[in-house]
Design a protein around this motif. Structure first.
Motif, PDB file in Angstrom:
ATOM      1  N   VAL A   1       0.834  -1.211   0.000  1.00 35.06           N
ATOM      2  CA  VAL A   1       0.000   0.000   0.000  1.00 35.06           C
ATOM      3  C   VAL A   1       0.866   1.257   0.000  1.00 35.06           C
ATOM      4  O   VAL A   1       0.628   2.201  -0.775  1.00 35.06           O
ATOM      5  N   GLU A   2       1.879   1.282   0.855  1.00 30.08           N
ATOM      6  CA  GLU A   2       2.719   2.484   0.944  1.00 30.08           C
ATOM      7  C   GLU A   2       3.543   2.684  -0.325  1.00 30.08           C
ATOM      8  O   GLU A   2       3.787   3.820  -0.749  1.00 30.08           O
TER       9      GLU A   2
ATOM     10  N   THR B   1       3.328   5.868  -2.832  1.00 35.21           N
ATOM     11  CA  THR B   1       4.503   6.601  -3.313  1.00 35.21           C
ATOM     12  C   THR B   1       4.443   6.746  -4.837  1.00 35.21           C
ATOM     13  O   THR B   1       4.718   7.818  -5.388  1.00 35.21           O
ATOM     14  N   GLY B   2       4.076   5.669  -5.502  1.00 35.12           N
ATOM     15  CA  GLY B   2       3.971   5.692  -6.959  1.00 35.12           C
ATOM     16  C   GLY B   2       2.864   6.616  -7.449  1.00 35.12           C
ATOM     17  O   GLY B   2       3.042   7.366  -8.420  1.00 35.12           O
TER      18      GLY B   2
ATOM     19  N   ARG C   1      -3.705   6.418 -10.574  1.00 33.44           N
ATOM     20  CA  ARG C   1      -4.178   5.433 -11.561  1.00 33.44           C
ATOM     21  C   ARG C   1      -3.332   4.176 -11.377  1.00 33.44           C
ATOM     22  O   ARG C   1      -2.243   4.228 -10.778  1.00 33.44           O
ATOM     23  N   PRO C   2      -3.805   3.029 -11.884  1.00 27.86           N
ATOM     24  CA  PRO C   2      -3.019   1.795 -11.739  1.00 27.86           C
ATOM     25  C   PRO C   2      -1.634   1.945 -12.364  1.00 27.86           C
ATOM     26  O   PRO C   2      -1.495   2.515 -13.450  1.00 27.86           O
ATOM     27  N   LEU C   3      -0.622   1.436 -11.657  1.00 28.04           N
ATOM     28  CA  LEU C   3       0.770   1.544 -12.124  1.00 28.04           C
ATOM     29  C   LEU C   3       1.162   0.300 -12.904  1.00 28.04           C
ATOM     30  O   LEU C   3       0.647  -0.783 -12.652  1.00 28.04           O
ATOM     31  N   ASN C   4       2.134   0.468 -13.808  1.00 30.45           N
ATOM     32  CA  ASN C   4       2.701  -0.697 -14.481  1.00 30.45           C
ATOM     33  C   ASN C   4       3.985  -1.137 -13.752  1.00 30.45           C
ATOM     34  O   ASN C   4       4.361  -0.532 -12.734  1.00 30.45           O
ATOM     35  N   GLY C   5       4.653  -2.153 -14.267  1.00 30.72           N
ATOM     36  CA  GLY C   5       5.802  -2.724 -13.573  1.00 30.72           C
ATOM     37  C   GLY C   5       6.958  -1.755 -13.414  1.00 30.72           C
ATOM     38  O   GLY C   5       7.581  -1.687 -12.346  1.00 30.72           O
ATOM     39  N   GLU C   6       7.244  -0.982 -14.448  1.00 28.76           N
ATOM     40  CA  GLU C   6       8.362  -0.030 -14.333  1.00 28.76           C
ATOM     41  C   GLU C   6       8.047   1.059 -13.306  1.00 28.76           C
ATOM     42  O   GLU C   6       8.908   1.483 -12.542  1.00 28.76           O
ATOM     43  N   GLU C   7       6.788   1.504 -13.326  1.00 26.92           N
ATOM     44  CA  GLU C   7       6.378   2.506 -12.330  1.00 26.92           C
ATOM     45  C   GLU C   7       6.370   1.893 -10.927  1.00 26.92           C
ATOM     46  O   GLU C   7       6.725   2.545  -9.940  1.00 26.92           O
ATOM     47  N   GLY C   8       5.977   0.617 -10.874  1.00 27.45           N
ATOM     48  CA  GLY C   8       5.998  -0.089  -9.587  1.00 27.45           C
ATOM     49  C   GLY C   8       7.411  -0.182  -9.040  1.00 27.45           C
ATOM     50  O   GLY C   8       7.645  -0.004  -7.847  1.00 27.45           O
ATOM     51  N   ARG C   9       8.372  -0.456  -9.928  1.00 24.85           N
ATOM     52  CA  ARG C   9       9.770  -0.509  -9.483  1.00 24.85           C
ATOM     53  C   ARG C   9      10.195   0.847  -8.922  1.00 24.85           C
ATOM     54  O   ARG C   9      10.787   0.933  -7.855  1.00 24.85           O
ATOM     55  N   TRP C  10       9.848   1.922  -9.625  1.00 21.65           N
ATOM     56  CA  TRP C  10      10.200   3.259  -9.138  1.00 21.65           C
ATOM     57  C   TRP C  10       9.577   3.478  -7.745  1.00 21.65           C
ATOM     58  O   TRP C  10      10.233   3.990  -6.840  1.00 21.65           O
ATOM     59  N   ALA C  11       8.336   3.074  -7.624  1.00 17.23           N
ATOM     60  CA  ALA C  11       7.627   3.284  -6.352  1.00 17.23           C
ATOM     61  C   ALA C  11       8.342   2.568  -5.209  1.00 17.23           C
ATOM     62  O   ALA C  11       8.584   3.154  -4.142  1.00 17.23           O
ATOM     63  N   PHE C  12       8.701   1.293  -5.423  1.00 15.09           N
ATOM     64  CA  PHE C  12       9.384   0.572  -4.346  1.00 15.09           C
ATOM     65  C   PHE C  12      10.789   1.145  -4.104  1.00 15.09           C
ATOM     66  O   PHE C  12      11.244   1.182  -2.967  1.00 15.09           O
TER      67      PHE C  12
ATOM     68  N   HIS D   1      11.692   4.081  -4.138  1.00 12.26           N
ATOM     69  CA  HIS D   1      11.633   5.382  -3.460  1.00 12.26           C
ATOM     70  C   HIS D   1      10.709   5.320  -2.240  1.00 12.26           C
ATOM     71  O   HIS D   1      10.214   6.341  -1.782  1.00 12.26           O
ATOM     72  N   LEU D   2      10.517   4.124  -1.760  1.00  7.32           N
ATOM     73  CA  LEU D   2       9.645   3.941  -0.590  1.00  7.32           C
ATOM     74  C   LEU D   2      10.384   4.357   0.687  1.00  7.32           C
ATOM     75  O   LEU D   2      11.459   3.840   0.995  1.00  7.32           O
ATOM     76  N   VAL D   3       9.801   5.284   1.400  1.00  5.71           N
ATOM     77  CA  VAL D   3      10.365   5.726   2.682  1.00  5.71           C
ATOM     78  C   VAL D   3       9.250   5.678   3.713  1.00  5.71           C
ATOM     79  O   VAL D   3       8.187   6.264   3.510  1.00  5.71           O
ATOM     80  N   ILE D   4       9.482   4.921   4.778  1.00  6.61           N
ATOM     81  CA  ILE D   4       8.503   4.882   5.872  1.00  6.61           C
ATOM     82  C   ILE D   4       9.272   5.213   7.149  1.00  6.61           C
ATOM     83  O   ILE D   4      10.033   4.387   7.648  1.00  6.61           O
ATOM     84  N   ASP D   5       9.109   6.432   7.637  1.00  6.50           N
ATOM     85  CA  ASP D   5       9.835   6.817   8.860  1.00  6.50           C
ATOM     86  C   ASP D   5       8.923   6.658  10.078  1.00  6.50           C
ATOM     87  O   ASP D   5       7.758   6.244   9.951  1.00  6.50           O
ATOM     88  N   ASP D   6       9.465   7.001  11.239  1.00  7.37           N
ATOM     89  CA  ASP D   6       8.697   6.808  12.473  1.00  7.37           C
ATOM     90  C   ASP D   6       7.380   7.598  12.459  1.00  7.37           C
ATOM     91  O   ASP D   6       6.348   7.097  12.919  1.00  7.37           O
ATOM     92  N   ALA D   7       7.445   8.819  11.913  1.00  8.88           N
ATOM     93  CA  ALA D   7       6.230   9.648  11.888  1.00  8.88           C
ATOM     94  C   ALA D   7       5.150   8.968  11.041  1.00  8.88           C
ATOM     95  O   ALA D   7       3.969   8.915  11.425  1.00  8.88           O
ATOM     96  N   ARG D   8       5.582   8.431   9.915  1.00  5.64           N
ATOM     97  CA  ARG D   8       4.626   7.752   9.024  1.00  5.64           C
ATOM     98  C   ARG D   8       4.092   6.473   9.696  1.00  5.64           C
ATOM     99  O   ARG D   8       2.912   6.154   9.602  1.00  5.64           O
ATOM    100  N   LEU D   9       5.001   5.757  10.360  1.00  2.38           N
ATOM    101  CA  LEU D   9       4.582   4.528  11.043  1.00  2.38           C
ATOM    102  C   LEU D   9       3.512   4.814  12.088  1.00  2.38           C
ATOM    103  O   LEU D   9       2.537   4.073  12.225  1.00  2.38           O
TER     104      LEU D   9
END
Lengths: 292, 446
Positions: free
Chosen positions: B337-338, B342-343, B350-361, B363-371
């Motif tokens: 979900v996170e 990001t994506g 809108r639904p992402l494709n595989g290349e966009e999905g790779r970019w999303a993962f 650049h995934l950042v989950i810090d304490d505030a987000r948690l």
């Protein structure tokens, strides 16, 4: 000392394999069918017992209710699966038990759930020291159980009318039919008794590793036991279990470290393969002689 | 003409739909993000699978029904039963890789290390990210060689390092490891052997004796192994078993007098399914927990209110709410979900494709505030994925079984990733050489 302890531990562990193998022998003796569903029946019986027991049903009542369910299951299997396939080849019947296996596993897990259950028999799996020798108390109980089970089965086969009918069917089905033995009735009894031996094995294995799907996989160890001991002999199942248990434990202890891998998974099959070359019918199996 | 009764028609329709695996799918629309889930609710590993996907589905339902989707985009999830069989997972991948109902595939959960191995080359060609948190091929942490593989959170080398670090904590420091005997009892499979290189490196650095003892699958008889452990008289045992081999190991260890509180289980040997069957022998057993057990985290309160108490939960037996495998399902779902969020923030809702999905993962950042905001503080470690680093976390807490439930003993213990990175890069370089892959340079990418 290490050798002796490993040997005794292996022999005791082997009796647990024998308990599983006996269920196969009973059905093979009476019908010539290798019952692929024996593992599923073992799982079904242990799962039903533990589900009832967890629901507050007393231990003995839960055992009796499970036995009742196994008898009903045997009747259903005979009426719905075996009777329509009478006079079909052993391979057809084997394939039917394969399908039956998936059906029983799926229904058991669908109805009673797939989560793991603890089964506490009140037998601590603690070591007993005989001098410097460490022996498992649980394995000793399993060995005694196997002896009792074999004795009960021997009495059933040798001292009762049903047992003598069973032996007659096993020796010559056509001759048994000609003197009025009801084959369908015999099959129901054999499947029920095989189910009960599955219950005993399932409870002991379930107490050791938990009651869950993987219980049905303990039958994988029964196949080499049967090849070594013979498919038609309860005594052979006991001897095969002891040989498999002792040899795989000794091999794991003395050969495993040298070749750097866990070998208990395949060593029993390797041993069974060797027996097939030397004695294809197993130690106590009947040699099939066919007119060609 | 013969007409089937309405009831029969209905039954047939339901049966056919269920057979095709469409029964649990949400009603799909082109604007929904398609997420296929290879599952194992039946078969040898069903006791963990049923809880895992209850957690995942409960969280996806929460996102769809309570939060209205991710930035308004709903998740169209679909289950495929694999019985944890890699060949079936590969078949599922082939069926879903082009997406469904207008939604491309942004990523594919393998839910199995063997399946990750089997798909790694295909997915790189198809440009579909493979997601396998706390699993997968360790060297795929190196995103410059493996752009489409993500062993998120806690790869196998980090598992080894965290386990050894915890043992060092108990001994009074890393310098106290010198001369100690640490036995690893492992499932004799690719999974079980995956930590060996890291433990060897750590043993050389800290001077402890490293003894590896394999257990053949399924591991329901382990007397020879534990007899050998008793002969060795180890200071600690690292238990890297899986499935039924874990409770059998714990019980057999007790039989041979190995103190259970000196056995540290790894990620896949640290759930209720591993300790309940072992009974009292498991009391005091400790395990690495990138996915801690327990239902006291904020997300559980939200799920209880909106999903469990409203009868929408996939969890059949509510006593397993907060079980380790349920929480694994939650953490896997929130990572998806996170990453999608990001994506969407980058590419639009809108639904992402595989290349966009790779970019999303990547650049995934989950810090304490987000948690804290999403209710996963304490349940999920802070995470920062980059194109070079597809693990991103590398930490676990330690939990101990008290006979009834898991108790958390520590905060997050960080693996020594700086020490392990050259090992990862050496293996990824060997893979690149073997396959003729040119290492990508993320700094030159848009």
């Amino acid at each position: 000392m290490l050798f002796l302890e490993t040997l005794i531990g292996g022999l005791l562990a082997g009796t647990m394999y024998s308990l599983v193998a006996i269920g196969f022998v009973l059905i093979y003796k009476a019908s010539g069918v290798f019952n692929f569903a024996q593992g599923s029946i073992l799982l079904f019986s242990a799962l039903l017992f533990v589900t009832l027991h967890e629901a507050g049903v007393p231990f003995v009542v839960a055992i009796l209710l499970t036995i009742l369910a196994l008898v009903l299951l045997a009747i259903l299997i005979e009426k719905l699966v075996l009777r329509p396939l009478t006079n079909r080849s052993p391979m057809t019947l084997f394939m039917a038990t394969l399908g039956l296996s998936y059906a029983i596993e799926g229904i058991a897990q669908g109805v009673m759930g797939a989560t793991v259950h603890e089964l506490d028999l009140g037998i601590d799996d603690v070591p007993i020291f005989i001098g410097d020798l460490l022996v498992s108390q649980f394995d000793l109980v399993a060995a005694v159980t196997a002896v009792i089970l074999v004795t009960v089965l021997a009495l059933l086969f040798n001292q009762t009318r049903i047992g003598i009918s069973l032996r007659a069917v096993a020796d010559d089905t056509r001759a048994a039919l000609s003197i009025g033995i009801n084959l369908n009735h015999i099959w129901q009894i054999v499947w029920a008794v095989a189910g009960m031996t599955g219950l005993v094995a399932g409870i002991l294995w379930g107490a050791r590793q938990g009651v869950q799907f993987s219980l049905s996989l303990v039958v994988l160890k029964a196949l080499p036991v049967l090849i070594i001991g013979g498919f038609t002999s309860i005594g052979g199942a006991i001897a095969g279990g002891l040989i498999v248990g002792a040899s795989e434990n000794l091999a794991e202890a003395y050969i495993g470290p040298a070749i750097g891998g866990g070998i208990t998974g395949w060593f029993a099959y390797f041993l069974a393969l060797a027996f097939l070359f030397i004695r294809p019918a197993g130690l106590f199996g009947e040699r099939a002689i066919e007119r060609v | 003409m013969f007409q089937r009764p309405l009831l029969l028609n209905t039954v047939l329709a339901v049966a056919v739909t269920a057979t095709l695996g469409l029964g649990t799918a949400a009603i799909s629309q082109a604007a929904d993000q398609y997420v296929p889930l290879p599952t194992y609710r039946v078969g040898p590993y069903a006791s963990s699978g049923t809880l895992w996907w209850a957690g995942t589905l409960d969280y996806f339902r929460y996102i769809n029904e309570v939060e209205g989707g991710i930035n308004g985009v709903k998740i169209n999830y679909e289950e495929f039963e694999t019985e944890w069989s890699p060949d079936r997972t590969v078949e599922v991948y082939e069926r879903v890789k082009k997406g469904k109902n207008g939604s491309p595939l942004a990523f594919f959960f393998t839910h199995s290390t063997p399946a990750s191995y089997a798909l790694i080359e295909k997915a790189a060609i198809d440009k579909i990210p493979l997601i396998d948190p706390a699993g997968g091929r360790t060297e795929s942490t190196d995103g410059t060689v493996f752009p489409y593989a993500f062993p998120l959170l806690f790869n196998y080398y980090s598992q080894a390092s965290t386990g050894i670090k915890y043992i060092a904590q108990k001994e009074g420091g890393l310098d106290k490891l010198k001369g100690k005997k640490i036995v690893t009892v492992y499932h004799d499979s690719a999974y079980g052997r995956e930590t060996q290189a890291a433990i060897k490196l750590l043993a050389e650095k800290y001077g402890f004796e490293n003894i590896q003892i394999p257990v053949a699958d399924p591991g329901n008889e382990q007397s020879p192994q534990w007899r050998r452990v008793r002969e060795i008289k180890p200071d600690w045992v690292f238990l890297r078993t899986w499935g039924v081999s874990t409770p059998v190991a714990i019980k057999t260890a007790a039989r041979f007098g190995i103190p259970v509180d000196h056995i540290i289980g790894d990620v896949w040997a640290g759930s209720e399914a591993d300790v309940i069957p072992a009974g009292t022998a498991a009391k005091g057993y400790q395990a690495l927990a990138p996915y801690p057990g327990g239902a006291s985290f904020d997300i559980h309160q939200k799920l209880k209110k909106h999903i469990l108490d409203t009868g929408k939960s996939d969890l059949r037996d509510k006593k397993f709410f907060g079980a380790v495998y349920y929480n694994i399902g939650l953490v896997n779902a929130v990572l998806a979900v996170e990453a999608l969020r990001t994506g969407y923030n980058k590419f639009g809702n809108r639904p992402l494709n595989g290349e966009e999905g790779r970019w999303a993962f990547e650049h995934l950042v989950i810090d304490d505030a987000r948690l804290k905001k999403i209710g996963f503080y304490g349940l999920l470690q802070p995470l920062r994925i980059t194109p070079e680093d597809h693990e991103g976390g590398g930490a676990a807490r330690i939990q101990q079984w008290d006979g009834k439930q898991w108790q958390l003993k520590t905060d997050w213990i960080q693996a020594d990733r700086t020490l392990l990175r050259p090992l990862v890069e050496a293996k990824s370089a060997a893979y690149a050489k073997e396959k003729g892959i040119t290492r990508r340079d993320p700094s030159k990418e848009k």
